[in-house]
Design a protein around this motif. Structure first.
Motif, PDB file in Angstrom:
ATOM      1  N   GLN A 133      50.491  45.818  35.846  1.00 13.52           N
ATOM      2  CA  GLN A 133      49.907  44.516  35.587  1.00 13.52           C
ATOM      3  C   GLN A 133      48.424  44.641  35.241  1.00 13.52           C
ATOM      4  O   GLN A 133      47.799  45.675  35.461  1.00 13.52           O
ATOM      5  N   THR A 134      47.876  43.574  34.695  1.00 14.83           N
ATOM      6  CA  THR A 134      46.472  43.557  34.305  1.00 14.83           C
ATOM      7  C   THR A 134      45.598  43.951  35.489  1.00 14.83           C
ATOM      8  O   THR A 134      45.669  43.344  36.555  1.00 14.83           O
ATOM      9  N   LYS A 135      44.780  44.969  35.293  1.00 17.44           N
ATOM     10  CA  LYS A 135      43.992  45.508  36.406  1.00 17.44           C
ATOM     11  C   LYS A 135      42.793  44.631  36.759  1.00 17.44           C
ATOM     12  O   LYS A 135      42.547  44.295  37.902  1.00 17.44           O
ATOM     13  N   LYS A 136      42.046  44.232  35.745  1.00 20.72           N
ATOM     14  CA  LYS A 136      40.856  43.421  35.982  1.00 20.72           C
ATOM     15  C   LYS A 136      41.212  41.965  35.758  1.00 20.72           C
ATOM     16  O   LYS A 136      41.453  41.526  34.638  1.00 20.72           O
ATOM     17  N   GLN A 137      41.240  41.183  36.838  1.00 22.98           N
ATOM     18  CA  GLN A 137      41.653  39.800  36.718  1.00 22.98           C
ATOM     19  C   GLN A 137      40.564  38.936  36.093  1.00 22.98           C
ATOM     20  O   GLN A 137      39.380  39.095  36.354  1.00 22.98           O
ATOM     21  N   ASP A 138      41.018  38.055  35.233  1.00 26.32           N
ATOM     22  CA  ASP A 138      40.123  37.134  34.546  1.00 26.32           C
ATOM     23  C   ASP A 138      39.696  36.039  35.521  1.00 26.32           C
ATOM     24  O   ASP A 138      40.530  35.428  36.185  1.00 26.32           O
ATOM     25  N   ALA A 139      38.415  35.750  35.565  1.00 23.77           N
ATOM     26  CA  ALA A 139      37.895  34.760  36.509  1.00 23.77           C
ATOM     27  C   ALA A 139      38.450  33.362  36.259  1.00 23.77           C
ATOM     28  O   ALA A 139      38.512  32.535  37.171  1.00 23.77           O
ATOM     29  N   VAL A 140      38.859  33.094  35.031  1.00 25.36           N
ATOM     30  CA  VAL A 140      39.406  31.773  34.706  1.00 25.36           C
ATOM     31  C   VAL A 140      40.776  31.572  35.343  1.00 25.36           C
ATOM     32  O   VAL A 140      41.153  30.465  35.712  1.00 25.36           O
ATOM     33  N   MET A 141      41.536  32.666  35.479  1.00 23.98           N
ATOM     34  CA  MET A 141      42.921  32.576  35.921  1.00 23.98           C
ATOM     35  C   MET A 141      43.003  32.569  37.440  1.00 23.98           C
ATOM     36  O   MET A 141      43.192  33.597  38.090  1.00 23.98           O
ATOM     37  N   THR A 142      42.884  31.390  38.023  1.00 22.31           N
ATOM     38  CA  THR A 142      42.872  31.241  39.484  1.00 22.31           C
ATOM     39  C   THR A 142      44.230  30.813  40.038  1.00 22.31           C
ATOM     40  O   THR A 142      44.357  30.628  41.252  1.00 22.31           O
ATOM     41  N   ALA A 143      45.225  30.631  39.171  1.00 22.13           N
ATOM     42  CA  ALA A 143      46.553  30.214  39.626  1.00 22.13           C
ATOM     43  C   ALA A 143      47.192  31.302  40.481  1.00 22.13           C
ATOM     44  O   ALA A 143      46.751  32.455  40.495  1.00 22.13           O
ATOM     45  N   GLY A 144      48.263  30.923  41.179  1.00 20.56           N
ATOM     46  CA  GLY A 144      48.939  31.869  42.043  1.00 20.56           C
ATOM     47  C   GLY A 144      49.547  33.042  41.306  1.00 20.56           C
ATOM     48  O   GLY A 144      49.601  34.158  41.825  1.00 20.56           O
TER      49      GLY A 144
END
Length: 326
Positions: free
Chosen positions: A66-77
């Protein structure tokens, strides 16, 4: 090496090679630690993070892929964006986390109904379907004794998200909602969605009713090949015609719950939303699964589960859709 083992080995090599060629993930070792085994004449590839039965065009996303560095915009579960044309993951976060799907459950009900039902069948609305009393449950408004074609019922169910229609469909197909849930779980496992457990056909909250973003992708990927399903979820409204218990002709007008289809949410430039399914409960938060088209006529499946509300849901979905324009 006997002939059976040779066939299995060749099949495994061809399937793994196919996944690499379609760009299922960004990791070269994405299919490491899979094991191949024979089950009758069926081929199975299994591990603890993905499906048992692989379609040749499924995007395989191992847990560590899965995507390693999470995008700050994507706060959903949980969230997922897949190029469904090429079988390529564009973004994924918590896609194997068990979450409540709310009314996105209804796409699985449709999956079962389209497989086992006859759209020309007449469905009679039962007392239990017409008398859902749970607070906040959205209802089409069908009455006990109403008679409606399964096709009209399915359109009403998916477009307006009426839970009474879901009970009626389940009872028509399986006799009761409990038996229908058994069918739902079986069909999900058959396509490799093994982190799912449903107890009802509509998604009203139950602690034992859950799924994952990846499992929803798997079933939506299959449903996208069904013309009837895609016609339903792409509609902004529908008029259902039926007869009541006295034989009098009736009709009900329904509008979609999808803000993209209603025009109250706008997708990024370069993306055309085809349709999808929403879901909202207090426990599930705001949820949406979507099918869309982007550059070079590529198809995309995107999922957002447990967003904080509709504003956050559509904002984060647009952020995912942006990946389809790059």
């Amino acid at each position: 090496m006997n002939k059976k083992i040779q066939i299995l080995t060749l099949g495994a090599v061809m399937l793994v090679s196919s996944c690499f060629m379609t760009g299922c993930s960004s990791k070269k070792n994405e299919l490491m630690n899979y094991r191949v085994k024979a089950s009758g004449t069926a081929m199975q590839i299994t591990n603890d993070t993905t499906q048992d039965y692989l379609s040749k065009d499924i995007c395989v996303i191992p847990k560590k892929g899965q995507t390693k560095k999470q995008d700050a915009v994507m706060t959903a579960g949980a969230s997922l964006m897949v190029n469904d044309t090429d079988g390529k993951m564009l973004y994924s976060h918590n896609i194997y986390k068990k979450l409540y799907p709310a009314s996105i459950t209804k796409i699985v009900t449709a999956f079962v109904a389209l497989k086992y039902g006859n759209l020309n069948d007449t469905v009679t609305i039962s007392h239990s379907a017409a008398n859902i009393t749970e607070y906040g449950a959205k209802l089409c408004g069908f009455k006990e004794g109403d008679r409606i074609a399964l096709k009209d019922l399915l359109y009403s169910f998916l477009i307006y998200s009426g839970n009474d229609a879901g009970v009626a469909i389940a009872e028509h197909i399986a006799g009761d909602t409990k038996s229908f849930a058994v069918m739902m779980n079986r069909e999900m496992k058959n396509i490799g969605a093994k982190h799912t457990h449903f107890v009802n056909p509509h998604g009203l909250h139950n602690n034992k009713h859950y799924t994952t973003a990846y499992d929803l992708y798997l079933v939506f990927h299959h449903l996208a090949k069904n013309r009837t399903f895609m016609d339903i979820v792409s509609r902004s409204n529908y008029t259902a015609k039926y007869v009541d218990a006295t034989g009098k002709s009736k009709s009900l007008y329904f509008t979609s719950t999808d803000r993209y289809l209603l025009g109250t949410a706008k997708a990024p430039t370069g993306i055309t939303v085809i349709g999808g399914k929403t879901g909202t409960t207090n426990n599930a938060g705001s949820c949406l699964i979507l099918y869309s088209k982007g550059k070079k006529n590529k198809d995309y499946i995107s999922v957002v589960l447990k967003a904080a509300g509709p504003y956050a849901l559509y904002g984060q979905m647009n952020h995912l859709l942006d990946y389809g324009t790059k």
